[in-house]
Write a protein that holds these residues in place. Structure first.
Motif, PDB file in Angstrom:
ATOM      1  N   PHE A  86       4.777  -4.562 -13.916  1.00 21.81           N
ATOM      2  CA  PHE A  86       4.244  -5.328 -12.788  1.00 21.81           C
ATOM      3  C   PHE A  86       4.294  -6.836 -13.025  1.00 21.81           C
ATOM      4  O   PHE A  86       4.405  -7.602 -12.072  1.00 21.81           O
ATOM      5  CB  PHE A  86       2.823  -4.867 -12.457  1.00 21.81           C
ATOM      6  CG  PHE A  86       2.788  -3.502 -11.841  1.00 21.81           C
ATOM      7  CD1 PHE A  86       3.314  -3.290 -10.570  1.00 21.81           C
ATOM      8  CD2 PHE A  86       2.287  -2.416 -12.522  1.00 21.81           C
ATOM      9  CE1 PHE A  86       3.319  -2.027  -9.993  1.00 21.81           C
ATOM     10  CE2 PHE A  86       2.275  -1.146 -11.958  1.00 21.81           C
ATOM     11  CZ  PHE A  86       2.798  -0.955 -10.691  1.00 21.81           C
ATOM     12  N   ASN A  87       4.239  -7.262 -14.255  1.00 22.67           N
ATOM     13  CA  ASN A  87       4.403  -8.696 -14.522  1.00 22.67           C
ATOM     14  C   ASN A  87       5.836  -9.147 -14.260  1.00 22.67           C
ATOM     15  O   ASN A  87       6.084 -10.329 -14.007  1.00 22.67           O
ATOM     16  CB  ASN A  87       4.006  -9.024 -15.964  1.00 22.67           C
ATOM     17  CG  ASN A  87       2.500  -9.090 -16.141  1.00 22.67           C
ATOM     18  OD1 ASN A  87       1.762  -9.373 -15.183  1.00 22.67           O
ATOM     19  ND2 ASN A  87       2.023  -8.832 -17.346  1.00 22.67           N
ATOM     20  N   LEU A  94       5.006  -7.260  -4.703  1.00 23.23           N
ATOM     21  CA  LEU A  94       3.723  -6.667  -5.082  1.00 23.23           C
ATOM     22  C   LEU A  94       3.093  -5.905  -3.922  1.00 23.23           C
ATOM     23  O   LEU A  94       2.584  -4.791  -4.097  1.00 23.23           O
ATOM     24  CB  LEU A  94       2.772  -7.754  -5.589  1.00 23.23           C
ATOM     25  CG  LEU A  94       3.210  -8.466  -6.869  1.00 23.23           C
ATOM     26  CD1 LEU A  94       2.242  -9.589  -7.200  1.00 23.23           C
ATOM     27  CD2 LEU A  94       3.305  -7.490  -8.029  1.00 23.23           C
ATOM     28  N   ARG A 124      -1.470  -8.220  -9.445  1.00 23.76           N
ATOM     29  CA  ARG A 124      -0.826  -7.597 -10.599  1.00 23.76           C
ATOM     30  C   ARG A 124      -1.850  -6.813 -11.418  1.00 23.76           C
ATOM     31  O   ARG A 124      -1.574  -5.700 -11.873  1.00 23.76           O
ATOM     32  CB  ARG A 124      -0.161  -8.666 -11.471  1.00 23.76           C
ATOM     33  CG  ARG A 124       1.020  -9.353 -10.800  1.00 23.76           C
ATOM     34  CD  ARG A 124       1.708 -10.337 -11.732  1.00 23.76           C
ATOM     35  NE  ARG A 124       2.544 -11.247 -10.959  1.00 23.76           N
ATOM     36  CZ  ARG A 124       3.753 -10.973 -10.511  1.00 23.76           C
ATOM     37  NH1 ARG A 124       4.280  -9.796 -10.781  1.00 23.76           N
ATOM     38  NH2 ARG A 124       4.438 -11.856  -9.806  1.00 23.76           N
TER      39      ARG A 124
END
Length: 262
Positions: A86-87, A94, A124
């Protein structure tokens, strides 16, 4: 909504919102489904206390093939830890990653924590925590459950996209993500009696089945009926749509008397 040359392509109805004393945040949304590929301008007019403010911003509707390729690329990228995955996602991906989470069966109270006006860091963190709590095998670096879910979404986007709708938003796509690949299928084109239809049967675990029909013969299948209480179907007159004769044929294939199914 206007084309770049100023031609209006859609007028959205006005809405009223209460603004708290001292000011506050308000928002709205609209669907771009059905808009052809191209460049557009969104024009918004706000009237507050007799004062009018007009704003505009450009946006692009990308070709479906390009969007699908992006979806597959995202699902394949950075398959390691939830944090790494997710980073590495672009900021504009997102919300899309969060939008499909209801297909996991997560309760609304958990999903409602995610807000589109959250900071990127908060978004995130929500997604990382959501999937970390669902990692059934923490002995491995990869979160196999997250990987399998987003791969399923990417697969149905490729397979079950319909006119104006991405795959996971269709009835067949939603069912495929939630319940996995069917065990058997009965598919028939229109024969003059009933529209084209598909019957999906799952024989592993609890026996369940789903009946889809393309009522307009345009490639858009809707879920007519199922014995799965979480997906009962949306057509109250589903037997009339199928016709009794076709319902009997499907019932024999399923081993069920459909005329007795509530």
């Amino acid at each position: 909504i206007r084309k770049r040359d100023g031609t209006t392509v859609a007028d959205l109805p006005p809405t009223r919102q209460q603004i708290p004393a001292g000011g506050g945040l308000f928002k709205g949304q609209f669907s771009v489904e059905g808009l052809p590929d191209g460049d557009y301008q969104m024009h918004a007019t706000l009237v507050v206390a007799g004062k009018t403010v007009t704003m505009q911003t450009p946006f692009v509707v990308s070709p479906a093939e390009e969007a699908l390729k992006r979806s597959v690329a995202i699902s394949q990228a950075n398959r390691g830890t939830d944090e790494g995955y997710f980073n590495a996602l672009p900021d504009d991906s997102l919300d899309a990653a969060a939008e499909v989470l209801f297909l996991t069966g997560a309760p609304s109270r958990e999903l409602n924590v995610y807000k589109q006006d959250m900071s990127m860091a908060a978004k995130r963190r929500f997604l990382i925590d959501f999937w970390s709590s669902r990692d059934k095998n923490k002995a491995t670096v990869n979160n196999e459950d997250r990987i399998a879910f987003y791969q399923a979404v990417a697969n149905v986007n490729l397979k079950y996209g319909e006119r104006g709708r991405v795959g996971w938003k269709t009835d067949r796509g939603r069912v495929a993500v939630k319940f996995g690949p069917f065990s058997e299928i009965l598919a028939r084109p229109s024969d003059g009696r009933a529209p084209p239809y598909e019957v999906w049967r799952y024989t592993v675990g609890k026996p369940i089945w789903f009946i889809f029909a393309d009522r307009g013969n345009q490639g858009n299948f809707i879920l007519l009926k199922s014995n799965e209480f979480r997906e009962p179907g949306s057509a109250g007159n589903w037997l009339e749509i199928l016709t009794p004769e076709v319902a009997d044929e499907i019932g024999r294939w399923l081993g069920v008397n459909l005329s007795n199914v509530p």
